[in-house]
Design an enzyme around this catalytic site. Structure first.
Site, PDB file in Angstrom:
ATOM      1  N   LYS A  80       0.867  -1.136   0.082  1.00  0.00           N
ATOM      2  CA  LYS A  80      -0.082  -0.011   0.089  1.00  0.00           C
ATOM      3  C   LYS A  80       0.889   1.310   0.110  1.00  0.00           C
ATOM      4  CE  LYS A  80      -2.312  -1.479   3.600  1.00  0.00           C
ATOM      5  NZ  LYS A  80      -1.644  -2.614   3.959  1.00  0.00           N
ATOM      6  N   THR A  81       1.854   1.343   0.892  1.00  0.00           N
ATOM      7  CA  THR A  81       2.926   2.375   1.055  1.00  0.00           C
ATOM      8  C   THR A  81       3.581   2.783  -0.300  1.00  0.00           C
ATOM      9  OG1 THR A  81       3.063   2.140   3.203  1.00  0.00           O
ATOM     10  CG2 THR A  81       4.735   3.462   2.021  1.00  0.00           C
ATOM     11  N   ASP A 125      -1.284   6.725   6.505  1.00  0.00           N
ATOM     12  CA  ASP A 125      -1.197   5.242   6.628  1.00  0.00           C
ATOM     13  C   ASP A 125      -2.180   4.941   8.003  1.00  0.00           C
ATOM     14  OD1 ASP A 125      -0.709   2.459   6.356  1.00  0.00           O
ATOM     15  OD2 ASP A 125       1.266   2.758   7.225  1.00  0.00           O
ATOM     16  N   THR A 174      -5.801  -1.247   6.943  1.00  0.00           N
ATOM     17  CA  THR A 174      -5.779  -3.025   7.106  1.00  0.00           C
ATOM     18  C   THR A 174      -7.144  -3.290   7.526  1.00  0.00           C
ATOM     19  OG1 THR A 174      -4.936  -2.530   9.433  1.00  0.00           O
ATOM     20  CG2 THR A 174      -3.202  -2.969   7.424  1.00  0.00           C
ATOM     21  N   ARG A 233       6.807  -8.015   1.608  1.00  0.00           N
ATOM     22  CA  ARG A 233       7.436  -7.758   2.700  1.00  0.00           C
ATOM     23  C   ARG A 233       8.192  -8.874   3.391  1.00  0.00           C
ATOM     24  NH1 ARG A 233       4.419  -4.289   6.941  1.00  0.00           N
ATOM     25  NH2 ARG A 233       4.407  -2.736   5.127  1.00  0.00           N
TER      26      ARG A 233
END
Length: 361
Positions: A80-81, A125, A174, A233
Site C-alpha cells: 500500500k505504501t 497510513d 488494514t 515484505r
C-alpha cells in the site's frame, strides 16, 4: 540501446550500488525503500489494481488535473505504501507522509493540509485510526478543498475558512470496515490488495536478489517464496536472512536445500508458520484438546499479548484453514492436528461446527 534505455540502465546500476552500500552499513530503512518498485510497470502481481490505477493516473494527466482520492486496503506488507509512492512518482508530485495515529487533533490535520501545494499527494497510513475531529475536518478538505479553522472557545469562537490547493489523498488501511461511511465515500477510487501467489513472490525474490547482489541457485527463490505467507515484505525479509546464512555457513549461493536449512533455523516451516503460529496451534491442540478456547487464554498460554495473537497469528492460521473462530472460542481444525503430526480426535468436527449442526459429508 537508445538514450532512454541507457539512462534507465545507468539509474538501475546506481540504485543497485547504493542499495548494496546501505545494506553493508546495516541501514534497514534505506534497503527496504530501495527494494520497492518505483513505477507501476515494475510492480509484480495485483494486475487489476495496477490497470485501474494506470487508467486513473493517465486520465488525470491528460486532463491536467489532480487524480481522485485513492483508498488502498488490505493486510500489512502487500504494497500500500509502495503504491502511494508510485502514484506521486507517476504524477511527478511531492509525497507527504503521515499516519492516522499521529493525527490526534483537528489542528494536527489543519497544519498538514495548510502546508500542501497544488498537486501534492498526501499519504495517510492506517487512516482508520485517525481521531474523529480530524476525520470530520477531512471530509470538507477532500470534497471542497477547504477547512474551517475554529479560533477560540464557547460563544466567542470564530470559524475561519482556509482554502487548500487541489491535492490527492491516498489513504491506507488494514481494516476498511472501521472507516466511517462518509469518509469512505469521499474516495474516488478504492482498491483492495490481495495476497500474492507463490509464482509472483518468486519474481519479487529474484528482483530483490539482483538488487542485493545475491546469487540464487536452483529453486532457491521458490523455496523462499513458498514460505512467505503471500506477502512481499516477508519474502524480502526471508531473502536477507537466507543470504546471511549462505554467506556465513556456505559459499554464498542460495540453493533450495540451503534456503530450507536457513528457514528451518529461523523457525519458518514449509507452510510459512513461524514460532508464534505453531505455539498457538500447539497449545490449542495439546493443552486444550483442540478448543474451543478464548483468545485471552491462548495469549496467556503462549506468553504474548492478546492483540499480538489476534492480529498477527490468527489471520494467517484462519486463512490456511488451521484455526476457526467460533462464538465459543478458537477451535483447531483437523488440518491443524495433521500439521503438528498429531491424530485428530473424532469429535473435532462436532467441536468446530457445534453438536446441533449437521456435519458436512
Amino acid at each position: 540501446m537508445d538514450e532512454s534505455q541507457l539512462e534507465a540502465a545507468e539509474a538501475a546500476y546506481v540504485t543497485g550500488r547504493a542499495l548494496v552500500a546501505a545494506d553493508a552499513d546495516g541501514d534497514e530503512r534505506v534497503v527496504e525503500a530501495a527494494l520497492r518498485p518505483r513505477t507501476l510497470d515494475e510492480v509484480v502481481g495485483q494486475e487489476r489494481v495496477r490497470e485501474q490505477l494506470s487508467l486513473l493516473l493517465e486520465a488525470a494527466r491528460r486532463r491536467e488535473r489532480v487524480p481522485d482520492h485513492v483508498l488502498l486496503s488490505g493486510p500489512p506488507g502487500l504494497g500500500k505504501t509502495t503504491l502511494a509512492m508510485i502514484i506521486a512518482a507517476e504524477m511527478s508530485s511531492p509525497l507527504r507522509l503521515t499516519s492516522g495515529p499521529a493525527i490526534t487533533h483537528a489542528g494536527d490535520l489543519a497544519a498538514i493540509l495548510s502546508g500542501l501545494n497544488e498537486g501534492d499527494v498526501l499519504f495517510v497510513d492506517e487512516i482508520h485510526r485517525m481521531s474523529r475531529p480530524a476525520e470530520e475536518m477531512l471530509y470538507m478538505a477532500m470534497e471542497d478543498f477547504r477547512v474551517d479553522v475554529v479560533i477560540g472557545k464557547g460563544p466567542g469562537a470564530t470559524a475561519i475558512p482556509l482554502e487548500i490547493p487541489p491535492f490527492t489523498m491516498v489513504g491506507a488501511t488494514t481494516r476498511a470496515g472501521l472507516l466511517p461511511s462518509p469518509l469512505r465515500d469521499r474516495f474516488g477510487f478504492t482498491a483492495h490488495l490481495e495476497f500474492y501467489e507463490p509464482a509472483e513472490l518468486e519474481r519479487i525474490v529474484r528482483r530483490s536478489a539482483r538488487l542485493l547482489e545475491v546469487e540464487l541457485g536452483t529453486d532457491g527463490a521458490g523455496e523462499i517464496s513458498g514460505r512467505s505467507r503471500g506477502t512481499p515484505r516477508i519474502a524480502n525479509r526471508l531473502l536477507r536472512r537466507v543470504r546471511d546464512y549462505a554467506q556465513v555457513r556456505a559459499d554464498g549461493v542460495v540453493t533450495r536445500s540451503l534456503a530450507r536449512a536457513a528457514l528451518d533455523l529461523f523457525e519458518v516451516d514449509e507452510s510459512g508458520l513461524d514460532r508464534l503460529d505453531r505455539a498457538v496451534l500447539d497449545v490449542l491442540c495439546r493443552r486444550f484438546g483442540g478448543g474451543p478456547v478464548g483468545v485471552s487464554t491462548l495469549a496467556v498460554a503462549v506468553g504474548e499479548e492478546r492483540e499480538t495473537v489476534e492480529e498477527v497469528a490468527e489471520p494467517f492460521l484462519v486463512r490456511l484453514g488451521l484455526l476457526a473462530r467460533t462464538p465459543r472460542g478458537r477451535v483447531a481444525t483437523r488440518a491443524a492436528w495433521h500439521h503438528l503430526g498429531l491424530t485428530a480426535p473424532e469429535t473435532v468436527d462436532a467441536t468446530l461446527f457445534g453438536s446441533d449442526t449437521e456435519l458436512p459429508r
